[in-house]
Write an enzyme that holds these catalytic residues in place. Structure first.
Site, PDB file in Angstrom:
ATOM      1  N   GLU A   1       3.968  -8.150   3.113  1.00  9.83           N
ATOM      2  CA  GLU A   1       2.562  -8.159   2.685  1.00  9.83           C
ATOM      3  C   GLU A   1       2.152  -9.464   1.992  1.00  9.83           C
ATOM      4  O   GLU A   1       1.708  -9.472   0.852  1.00  9.83           O
ATOM      5  CB  GLU A   1       2.283  -6.949   1.785  1.00  9.83           C
ATOM      6  CG  GLU A   1       2.556  -5.640   2.497  1.00  9.83           C
ATOM      7  CD  GLU A   1       2.363  -4.397   1.626  1.00  9.83           C
ATOM      8  OE1 GLU A   1       1.974  -4.535   0.450  1.00  9.83           O
ATOM      9  OE2 GLU A   1       2.607  -3.285   2.137  1.00  9.83           O
TER      10      GLU A   1
ATOM     11  N   GLU B   1       6.129   1.886   9.343  1.00 13.38           N
ATOM     12  CA  GLU B   1       5.755   2.784   8.242  1.00 13.38           C
ATOM     13  C   GLU B   1       4.583   3.683   8.654  1.00 13.38           C
ATOM     14  O   GLU B   1       3.610   3.834   7.917  1.00 13.38           O
ATOM     15  CB  GLU B   1       5.375   1.975   6.994  1.00 13.38           C
ATOM     16  CG  GLU B   1       6.418   0.950   6.573  1.00 13.38           C
ATOM     17  CD  GLU B   1       6.067   0.186   5.313  1.00 13.38           C
ATOM     18  OE1 GLU B   1       5.332   0.731   4.456  1.00 13.38           O
ATOM     19  OE2 GLU B   1       6.522  -0.967   5.167  1.00 13.38           O
TER      20      GLU B   1
END
Length: 363
Positions: A168, A274
């Site tokens: 991220e 995810e």
């Protein structure tokens, strides 16, 4: 868990679960063929089908443990490989919970995805406070990062098939996230992290990982441009992890398959790392059907591109979902409900694996 989709992205018949005996009994999705688990259905595709694992639930909940061990051929640590857990005090490592998961995976003939070596969240207090008060300067922070990545990857060497190395790092507009890593070290920390991880375990595949990068957009293009640049410099960036957090109130992301294809053209693997699909509560049949279709469409894109090597749901039961605690009024994001009953989403994944053929070669 990672910070997940905090702003809107631009973008049936259920199988039942067979509960044997008491609340502490084992559980497994019921099929006409009781051996047709997701892992069995994925095997002909040369695909890892996985789940994030809550290690506390793994220890305490027999039904959870049974499904985690039977349905999936890959597992990811939800939290116990993150920095605040494995190095709560500088230079003192605690691998106990992560080792528990890796041992579970070995007993159940499962592969392990490592999550995550470098992130801006869930850092130990000694690190964040040291950077904040100036007692850890840039050269020292670089040494700390090198030592952490080297220690963790070496500890699990040969037991992790994919690592989320850097997690991220971009904003939605494709600019670098304003993190302590960027502020203190500049963007070179990304290449350094990959080089150190590769030196510690040359056989593990090394991934970038983020949310809101399912389709072609500014954020996924920033990853594409970065990967192309780093690979041209010989940096071992080998995969893009696409988290796959969806919300049925928004449209399905555009260009998912095309996005996977452009990373394949760079010689990279991709993975859905995810996946869950949340909704406003209470949810009815219409919402569950839409959820099932979103799961199916992500898996369909993965199966259509040979370089997509794994498909991981972020937990498999709503009983332990991170969603309600982060998005008030939302939930029901997983493929089994709180009672381990399979939802249309589970059936959609199983049916997709049964009916789809993969062709082509993996990079």
């Amino acid at each position: 868990m990672s910070s997940r989709r905090t702003a809107p992205a631009l973008f049936a018949g259920a199988a039942t679960l067979l509960l044997l005996g008491s609340a502490s009994a084992t559980a497994a999705p019921a099929h006409a063929d009781h051996h047709a688990t997701l892992r069995a259905l994925a095997a002909p595709h040369d695909l890892k089908v996985g789940t994030a694992v809550d290690v506390s639930a793994l220890s305490d909940d027999t039904a959870y443990r049974a499904v985690a061990g039977s349905e999936f051929n890959s597992v990811t640590a939800e939290n116990v490989m993150k920095w605040e857990v494995v190095e709560p005090t500088r230079g003192t490592y605690d691998w106990s919970q992560a080792d528990e998961l890796v041992d579970f995976a070995r007993r159940h003939h499962q592969s392990v995805r490592g999550h995550t070596l470098l992130w801006h969240n869930q850092l130990p207090a000694w690190l964040t406070s040291g950077v904040a008060d100036g007692s850890i300067d840039a050269p020292e922070l670089r040494r700390i990062l090198r030592d952490h990545i080297t220690a963790e990857v070496k500890h699990f060497k040969g037991r992790i098939y994919q690592w989320d190395v850097v997690n991220e790092i971009f904003e939605e507009d494709g600019s670098y996230r304003d993190s302590l890593w960027l502020r203190t070290l500049g963007p070179s920390y990304v290449a350094d992290a990959f080089r150190w991880a590769h030196a510690a375990d040359p056989k593990a595949k090394l991934f970038l990982n983020d949310y809101n990068v399912e389709g072609i957009n500014a954020k996924s293009t920033a990853y594409y441009d970065l990967a192309k640049k780093l690979r041209a410099q010989g940096v071992p960036v080998q995969g893009l992890g696409i988290q796959g957090y969806l919300d049925i109130q928004y449209g399905f992301p555009a260009d998912v398959e095309q996005n996977l294809e452009r990373f394949a053209a760079l010689g990279m693997q991709t993975a859905f790392t995810e996946v869950d699909v949340r909704m406003n509560l209470p949810a009815g049949d219409t919402e569950r059907a839409r959820q099932a279709d979103d799961y199916r469409r992500l898996l369909d894109a993965c199966l259509a591109v040979r370089s997509c090597t794994s498909f991981t749901v972020w937990g498999f039961t709503d009983k332990y979902s991170w969603v309600p605690g982060t998005f008030p009024g939302q939930g029901a994001a997983n493929i089994l409900d709180e009672n381990f009953v399979a939802k249309p989403a589970y059936t959609a994944l199983a049916d997709e694996l049964k009916t789809t053929r993969r062709t082509g070669h993996r990079p």
